[in-house]
Design a protein around this motif. Structure first.
Motif, PDB file in Angstrom:
ATOM      1  N   ASP A  72      52.891  32.564  -5.384  1.00 27.04           N
ATOM      2  CA  ASP A  72      53.638  32.487  -6.638  1.00 27.04           C
ATOM      3  C   ASP A  72      53.014  31.505  -7.618  1.00 27.04           C
ATOM      4  N   GLU A  73      52.251  30.501  -7.098  1.00 26.64           N
ATOM      5  CA  GLU A  73      51.624  29.511  -7.957  1.00 26.64           C
ATOM      6  C   GLU A  73      50.217  29.918  -8.392  1.00 26.64           C
ATOM      7  N   CYS A  74      49.738  31.054  -7.891  1.00 23.50           N
ATOM      8  CA  CYS A  74      48.411  31.550  -8.273  1.00 23.50           C
ATOM      9  C   CYS A  74      48.474  32.069  -9.699  1.00 23.50           C
ATOM     10  N   SER A  75      47.631  31.553 -10.563  1.00 20.84           N
ATOM     11  CA  SER A  75      47.646  31.917 -11.981  1.00 20.84           C
ATOM     12  C   SER A  75      47.345  33.399 -12.174  1.00 20.84           C
ATOM     13  N   ALA A  76      46.392  33.965 -11.404  1.00 23.11           N
ATOM     14  CA  ALA A  76      46.033  35.374 -11.562  1.00 23.11           C
ATOM     15  C   ALA A  76      47.217  36.274 -11.219  1.00 23.11           C
ATOM     16  N   HIS A  77      47.965  35.934 -10.140  1.00 27.31           N
ATOM     17  CA  HIS A  77      49.073  36.774  -9.696  1.00 27.31           C
ATOM     18  C   HIS A  77      50.275  36.642 -10.626  1.00 27.31           C
ATOM     19  N   SER A  78      50.614  35.388 -11.007  1.00 27.16           N
ATOM     20  CA  SER A  78      51.803  35.182 -11.841  1.00 27.16           C
ATOM     21  C   SER A  78      51.622  35.776 -13.237  1.00 27.16           C
ATOM     22  N   THR A  79      50.446  35.615 -13.851  1.00 26.25           N
ATOM     23  CA  THR A  79      50.238  36.187 -15.190  1.00 26.25           C
ATOM     24  C   THR A  79      50.148  37.710 -15.143  1.00 26.25           C
ATOM     25  N   MET A  80      49.659  38.276 -14.022  1.00 20.94           N
ATOM     26  CA  MET A  80      49.608  39.737 -13.897  1.00 20.94           C
ATOM     27  C   MET A  80      51.020  40.319 -13.947  1.00 20.94           C
ATOM     28  N   LEU A  81      51.972  39.677 -13.230  1.00 20.34           N
ATOM     29  CA  LEU A  81      53.343  40.179 -13.206  1.00 20.34           C
ATOM     30  C   LEU A  81      53.971  40.105 -14.597  1.00 20.34           C
ATOM     31  N   GLN A  82      53.476  39.190 -15.451  1.00 23.31           N
ATOM     32  CA  GLN A  82      53.980  39.066 -16.815  1.00 23.31           C
ATOM     33  C   GLN A  82      53.234  39.975 -17.792  1.00 23.31           C
ATOM     34  N   GLY A  83      52.269  40.710 -17.279  1.00 17.91           N
ATOM     35  CA  GLY A  83      51.482  41.587 -18.141  1.00 17.91           C
ATOM     36  C   GLY A  83      50.503  40.845 -19.018  1.00 17.91           C
ATOM     37  N   LYS A  84      50.055  39.644 -18.592  1.00 17.08           N
ATOM     38  CA  LYS A  84      49.145  38.817 -19.384  1.00 17.08           C
ATOM     39  C   LYS A  84      47.862  38.558 -18.601  1.00 17.08           C
ATOM     40  N   GLY A  85      46.824  38.153 -19.341  1.00 21.81           N
ATOM     41  CA  GLY A  85      45.573  37.731 -18.714  1.00 21.81           C
ATOM     42  C   GLY A  85      45.506  36.219 -18.621  1.00 21.81           C
ATOM     43  N   THR A  86      44.525  35.715 -17.853  1.00 24.69           N
ATOM     44  CA  THR A  86      44.361  34.273 -17.697  1.00 24.69           C
ATOM     45  C   THR A  86      42.896  33.939 -17.517  1.00 24.69           C
ATOM     46  N   VAL A 110      50.131  45.169  -7.475  1.00 28.35           N
ATOM     47  CA  VAL A 110      51.172  44.198  -7.817  1.00 28.35           C
ATOM     48  C   VAL A 110      51.545  43.318  -6.621  1.00 28.35           C
ATOM     49  N   GLU A 111      51.221  43.754  -5.397  1.00 35.56           N
ATOM     50  CA  GLU A 111      51.486  42.942  -4.214  1.00 35.56           C
ATOM     51  C   GLU A 111      50.355  41.959  -3.934  1.00 35.56           C
ATOM     52  N   GLY A 112      49.261  42.081  -4.674  1.00 38.60           N
ATOM     53  CA  GLY A 112      48.111  41.197  -4.450  1.00 38.60           C
ATOM     54  C   GLY A 112      47.102  41.761  -3.481  1.00 38.60           C
ATOM     55  N   ASN A 113      47.244  43.036  -3.048  1.00 39.43           N
ATOM     56  CA  ASN A 113      46.311  43.640  -2.107  1.00 39.43           C
ATOM     57  C   ASN A 113      45.103  44.200  -2.837  1.00 39.43           C
ATOM     58  N   CYS A 114      43.943  44.103  -2.183  1.00 39.76           N
ATOM     59  CA  CYS A 114      42.675  44.507  -2.797  1.00 39.76           C
ATOM     60  C   CYS A 114      42.607  46.024  -2.931  1.00 39.76           C
ATOM     61  N   THR A 115      42.253  46.498  -4.140  1.00 33.21           N
ATOM     62  CA  THR A 115      42.084  47.930  -4.375  1.00 33.21           C
ATOM     63  C   THR A 115      40.612  48.330  -4.524  1.00 33.21           C
ATOM     64  N   PHE A 116      39.753  47.431  -4.938  1.00 33.17           N
ATOM     65  CA  PHE A 116      38.314  47.666  -4.985  1.00 33.17           C
ATOM     66  C   PHE A 116      37.609  46.327  -5.135  1.00 33.17           C
ATOM     67  N   CYS A 117      36.303  46.299  -4.828  1.00 35.07           N
ATOM     68  CA  CYS A 117      35.478  45.089  -4.988  1.00 35.07           C
ATOM     69  C   CYS A 117      34.026  45.513  -5.083  1.00 35.07           C
ATOM     70  N   ASN A 118      33.204  44.736  -5.810  1.00 35.46           N
ATOM     71  CA  ASN A 118      31.781  45.055  -5.929  1.00 35.46           C
ATOM     72  C   ASN A 118      30.964  44.201  -4.956  1.00 35.46           C
TER      73      ASN A 118
END
Length: 842
Positions: A401-415, A356-364
């Protein structure tokens, strides 16, 4: 009683000794059975552990092989879909081999079983181009093609001199066999990977074939126990690669040593007690009862100790089972995590996760590759927005805050976003399309998963498609204008010719009429250029040998270029034949020669070359105008001032020119483009400022020669006969009637195809020739003629048009036995063509 005891003391002592010996023997038997039972359970436990560990090790090897086969299957799917070119194969396969050392290389074998590509290329270049004729690879690849599934080979010595085996994955597009992907496994590296992942402590591992030949073995840490050896298949009975697991001798179970030590101590204690009993038997007569009681207590203690020992053994067995179950659960968890990691790393899409803070938890791996990082430690725990999404495409700073991926995640939505850029580690950016999906745990958003694609190549293809659509739209506009303009030119030139024939020789108006006729002819040439560009011009193609046609045209080209331009021709031997109108070849050469002459005002070299070329599917994928197949290449090169990329992108557009005003029409190169595409070919231009230009034209190879058309010499006598004239343009119908009557022909007019059909039914016997337009309402000229043939078997037909639709061109209006004349109609040309058609009847 005391008398008896005193009378027979030796009997009492003998009985006591016999009883003691019997008890001692029974004690030894009991303890021997305990030791034997304990050792038996220990051997059984070792055998069960050996079977379980061997199954685990074999399963790990099979999982590795299945993962590699799955990756080759993904390559096969991309190859069948046409998405996998040589460069992408080198990139993906090379990275996969580098990340999986058990693979020596990955090869691509075509449908003829020739090795056409290998990755990594540098250490394996020597096998490219070889035919797959070794017995075992040849057998396994043929079996894979027949079964349409992966097949493993028997072990063999690879070109690097190491024991190896291969897996072959077939590639099909529908029912068409395209080739195979092959992966060469190093037995030594495969065993190293198994040891590195499983870390066996009590076991020695090795690989062998079905005949027992040793393929690879791990260093032996200590002596092995040959009684604890087990072999399990890895690749199936046809391949025969076996995993041999042998237990080290190691140390014996400490519990067994402890039991033996206790047994020895007890034996020694009992022996010592008996010895003391023998020495003191006389002194202990009075204490016999006490000794019996002590013996009874001792037996009870031994029984209790035996029961305690059995209970301890049961507890030890339960503890061992619990430890084994826990170890198996941990091993299954590790396998599941490894399978998930392999799945993520095998996809072409970049995927990463954030909290939720935007920190990376995994990557391929795809994410690391696209962003320019080497290891996931460079990203894990760091803010992904600050690393690769901190700016807008125009360079402005983008707050998180203007990043679509971060803002929609906090709302529980996809983008889903298509028009943003991500930034690499070196500071460069690339266009992306990305999807973000929230991660929800127990009704609470805990993070998000983001997948993205690099859309650079897709945008390039979209731009090429838009350019193609623009050229097609311009061509349709040019063809439509030329068609209508040709009809008007026919009226102008025909009326002028009729007026000229009515004048007396030497009248002043004759020169003006001649001027009108010449202007109409010049305008007709321009409309033909527009029709050639728009691919709407009706032509009569023939089998042409380009070398011969170019040699005949060189004499004209030398007069077009200046004397300080050196012209050279380099023909290819045994050049293939192409299908094209010879006049169009001359038009291509003249336009390119004039263009080259203007690009070399101070002189230079003009070189014309020919060659036979095969276009591959990979080349066609990179050049949308091209199609795979065999072509004849015509190259025209000059040493002029060249062009930049911006200019080269527009040179085939009509009326585009870099020359000064009044120096050119801008139709030369567009005409060349139209002629080439109309004949099923394509054209490429290569140019750099100051380095000259090279135009490469590709014309399809003609597989079968076309019969040559022959005509008869026209007579200059007046014509006779009846012509059915079918033309929907009223002015052109009237003027063409006047031209035909001036030639001496009788004309029956029809303003539409239906009227022409009715006239033919009623007066078909008196009609000598049908002169019809190609494009008309209700039905075209070809369809009209087909309807007429239903009741008039062999009519003489002459088609006329300044333009035909794509549908008519695809149906090949001009075929053997058909005649065509272009608009605008000239009286001499029309008279000559009618004589030619009517002469066939005679």
């Amino acid at each position: 009683m005391s008398y008896l005891k005193g009378q027979y003391p030796h009997r009492n002592r003998s009985a006591a000794l016999r009883s003691s010996a019997i008890l001692f023997a029974a004690f030894l038997v009991v303890f021997g059975l305990i030791v034997w039972f304990t050792e038996g359970n220990n051997i059984k436990a070792k055998q069960n552990d050996l079977a379980g560990r061997a199954k685990t090790f074999s399963g790990s090897l099979q999982l590795t092989l299945e993962g590699d086969a799955s990756y080759l299957g993904l390559l096969a799917m991309d190859r069948a879909a046409g998405k996998l070119n040589a460069a992408l194969f080198q990139e993906r396969a090379g990275q996969y081999v580098q990340a999986h050392p058990q693979l020596i290389n990955i090869t691509w074998v075509d449908a003829d079983f020739f090795i056409t590509d290998v990755a990594p290329l540098a250490p394996n270049r020597q096998i490219v181009g070889l035919h797959l004729n070794l017995p075992e690879p040849k057998r396994a690849s043929a079996l894979a093609r027949e079964r349409r599934q992966p097949v493993y080979t028997r072990p063999f010595e690879a070109i690097q001199g190491r024991p190896s085996f291969e897996v072959w994955v077939p590639v099909f597009r529908g029912e068409t066999f395209l080739g195979l992907f092959g992966g060469v496994y190093s037995c030594e590296e495969l065993l190293k990977q198994l040891v590195a992942h499983t870390q066996p402590r009590l076991y020695h591992l090795s690989l062998s074939d079905q005949n027992g030949r040793l393929l690879a073995t791990m260093p032996q840490a200590e002596p092995v126990d040959p009684h604890f050896t087990l072999e399990m298949g890895v690749t199936g009975p046809e391949s025969g690669v076996m995993l041999r697991v042998t237990r080290y001798q190691g140390r014996a179970d400490w519990r067994l040593h402890l039991l033996k030590a206790i047994s020895i101590l007890l034996v020694l204690g009992v022996s010592y007690a008996l010895y003391n009993l023998k020495l003191e038997i006389d002194e202990r007569k009075r204490a016999e009862e006490e000794i019996k009681k002590q013996a009874s207590l001792l037996e009870e203690e031994i029984s209790e100790r035996q029961a305690a020992q059995e209970s301890l053994q049961e507890q030890a067995t339960l503890l061992e089972e619990e430890v084994s179950e826990r170890w198996q659960a941990e091993e299954a968890l590790r396998e599941s995590e490894e399978r998930l990691r392999l799945l993520l790393d095998s996809t072409g899409e970049a995927i990463y996760g954030i909290d939720v803070e935007g920190n990376c938890t995994f990557c391929n791996r795809a994410c690391l590759r696209m962003l320019g990082y080497q290891s996931d430690t460079d990203l894990l725990g760091k803010n992904m927005h600050d690393i690769m999404h901190y700016n807008y495409p125009d360079g402005r700073h983008m707050p998180q805050d203007e990043c679509s991926a971060h803002s929609t995640m906090l709302q529980g939505k996809g983008t889903h976003v298509e028009d943003e850029v991500f930034w690499r580690s070196d500071g460069s950016s690339f266009p992306v399309e990305y999807w973000s999906y929230p991660q929800v745990k127990e009704g609470k958003v805990v993070g998000a998963v983001v997948a993205f694609l690099n859309t650079t190549e897709r945008r390039h293809l979209e731009e090429q498609f838009r350019q193609s659509q623009k050229m097609e739209s311009i061509g349709r506009l040019a063809g439509g204008v030329a068609h209508d303009f040709n009809n008007m030119l026919s009226v102008i030139s025909g009326a002028a010719e009729l007026c000229k024939r009515k004048l007396e020789e030497g009248e002043p108006a004759e020169q003006y009429l001649e001027l009108i006729i010449n202007a109409a002819k010049r305008s007709g040439d321009i409309t033909r250029q527009l029709l050639a560009f728009s691919r709407k011009e009706v032509i009569s193609p023939k089998a042409v040998q380009l070398n011969q046609q170019i040699e005949e045209a060189i004499r004209i080209l030398t007069r077009l270029i200046s004397e300080d331009v050196k012209l050279s021709f380099q023909p290819a031997a045994e050049l293939w034949t192409v299908l094209i109108a010879p006049s169009q070849v001359d038009q291509i050469l003249m336009n390119l020669a004039v263009n080259a002459r203007d690009a070399m005002p101070g002189g230079g070299s003009l070189t014309i070359t020919t060659a036979n070329i095969g276009i591959s599917s990979h080349y066609a994928y990179l050049h949308p105008d091209a199609r795979p197949g065999e072509y004849v290449q015509l190259s025209v090169s000059d040493t002029g001032h060249g062009m930049d990329k911006a200019t080269a992108a527009h040179i085939f557009e009509p009326f585009f020119t870099t020359k000064a005003q009044g120096k050119g029409t801008g139709l030369g190169l567009s005409t060349v483009y139209g002629i080439v595409t109309q004949n099923g070919g394509f054209i490429n231009v290569y140019s750099e400022p100051g380095q000259g230009s090279t135009f490469r034209i590709y014309l399809p190879r003609l597989q079968e020669s076309m019969p040559a058309q022959q005509g008869n010499q026209a007579s200059e006598d007046r014509l006779s006969g009846t012509v059915l004239l079918v033309e929907d343009e009223e002015m052109l119908l009237w003027l063409t009637t006047q031209l035909l009557e001036e030639m001496g022909l009788k004309v029956i007019q029809a303003q539409d195809p239906l009227q022409a059909l009715e006239i033919t039914r009623q007066r078909g016997g008196e009609i000598d020739l049908i002169l019809t337009d190609v494009v008309m309402p209700e039905m075209n000229g070809r369809e009209l003629v087909d309807r007429i043939r239903e009741f008039l078997p062999e009519p003489k037909v002459l088609f006329m048009s300044g333009h035909t639709s794509d549908n008519v061109i695809q149906r090949r209006v001009i075929e053997d036995g058909m005649h065509f004349i272009e608009k605008p109609l000239g009286m001499e040309t029309l008279s000559r063509k009618i004589r030619e058609v009517l002469a066939e009847r005679r």
